[in-house]
Design a protein around this motif. Structure first.
Motif: not given
Length: 92
Positions: A34, A37, A54
């Motif tokens: 994550e 991202e 995000e």
């Protein structure tokens, strides 16, 4: 905040992504994913970015990790804020 944490955790458990045997390293791997991202989104012009989504993903992984390990994250955040305020008073 507790309802938000519980609802989020349940939704991920219901999808089968968290089980009783999910390890700390699995949570950290998901957090790494994550964060990557999030880094990618930070390079995209603001008007096209999914940066808020995000960032929410990163926070939700952290909340899930805390819930899984029975950490009262709200209390821990409050305690950390208190520590940081004291550090600021001491010039650190």
């Amino acid at each position: 905040m507790k309802k938000l944490i519980n609802d989020n955790y349940k939704s991920i458990v219901d999808r089968g992504f968290i089980t009783p045997t999910t390890t700390l390293f699995e949570f950290l791997d998901k957090l790494d994913e994550e964060v990557e991202e999030l880094k990618t989104e930070s390079e995209i012009p603001k008007q096209y970015s999914n940066l808020p989504e995000e960032l929410a993903d990163v926070v939700m992984v952290c909340l899930n990790l805390a819930k899984h390990y029975n950490i009262d994250i709200e209390q821990e955040i409050k305690a950390k804020i208190k520590i940081n305020k004291q550090r600021a008073k001491n010039g650190k």
